[in-house]
Write a protein that holds these residues in place. Structure first.
Motif: not given
Length: 208
Positions: A1-10, A128-141, A143-148
């Motif tokens: 996850m890039t810094l830009q992706a994190w800012w967009l998520f925030l 909320l469960l469905l929202f998070a399950a669908a929304f969170f992966p959009q900001f995950i890279d 190619h890097r460790p997923v859990l962190p």
């Protein structure tokens, strides 16, 4: 996850948290009722429910609810019924003193009771469960460790919700000064009741 992706998520979750919803309305009304300091028990309950929902979505419970529409519907009906119950309780508060009156020490709810009610309000929306399950992966890279990355997103969401919930709670403390008149308290309680019933109906009408 890039810094830009994190800012967009925030920015996105900050806007979501700032939007009035059951959690924020509960924080505001509890602050009016029992004072800001004790309302933090209720806020902690809401935040705990949010944390549980986010963790469950990360481990795949959201996908299970999608695969089992009957289970999702049952949970949705229960959550909506609880919000509607809170709305009716606020509307019917005798002499307008229910949600908008600070309790006397002898009648104070315990911290556990405040926490429990906050948790039930927070967990009452299974979407909320469905929202998070669908929304969170959009900001995950991937190619890097997923859990962190999930951990960073969850903590970011929780911090945003805590910030806005505290602002709503502080707003409730300020609002309580204007609720000394019984007629104003009655109007506030009925407005709160209408909003909670509206949230419940919205959950019932929303498609899974």
């Amino acid at each position: 996850m890039t810094l830009q992706a994190w800012w967009l998520f925030l920015v996105t979750v900050s806007l979501l948290s700032a939007t009035p919803g059951p959690n924020m309305m509960h924080a505001l009304t509890r602050s009016v009722q029992v004072g800001f300091r004790r309302s933090t028990f209720a806020m902690a309950g809401c935040i705990s429910a949010l944390l549980l929902a986010l963790v469950l979505s990360v481990i795949g419970i959201g996908a299970v609810l999608v695969a089992e529409p009957r289970l999702f519907s049952a949970i949705r009906y229960l959550g909506a019924a609880y919000l509607i119950y809170l709305g009716i309780k606020a509307w019917r508060a005798r002499d307008g003193v229910g949600l908008a009156r600070e309790e006397t020490p002898s009648r104070q709810e315990s911290g556990l009771s405040l926490y429990r009610t906050g948790f039930l309000v927070g967990i009452s929306n299974p979407k909320l469960l469905l929202f998070a399950a669908a929304f969170f992966p959009q900001f995950i890279d991937h190619h890097r460790p997923v859990l962190p990355q999930f951990a960073i997103l969850v903590v970011t969401y929780l911090c945003s919700d805590c910030f806005w919930m505290s602002l709503y709670g502080l707003g409730g403390r300020s609002l309580s000064r204007f609720l000394e008149r019984a007629s104003v308290r009655r109007a506030f309680n009925r407005l709160t009741g209408i909003l909670f019933v509206a949230f419940g109906i919205a959950i019932l009408r929303a498609r899974a």
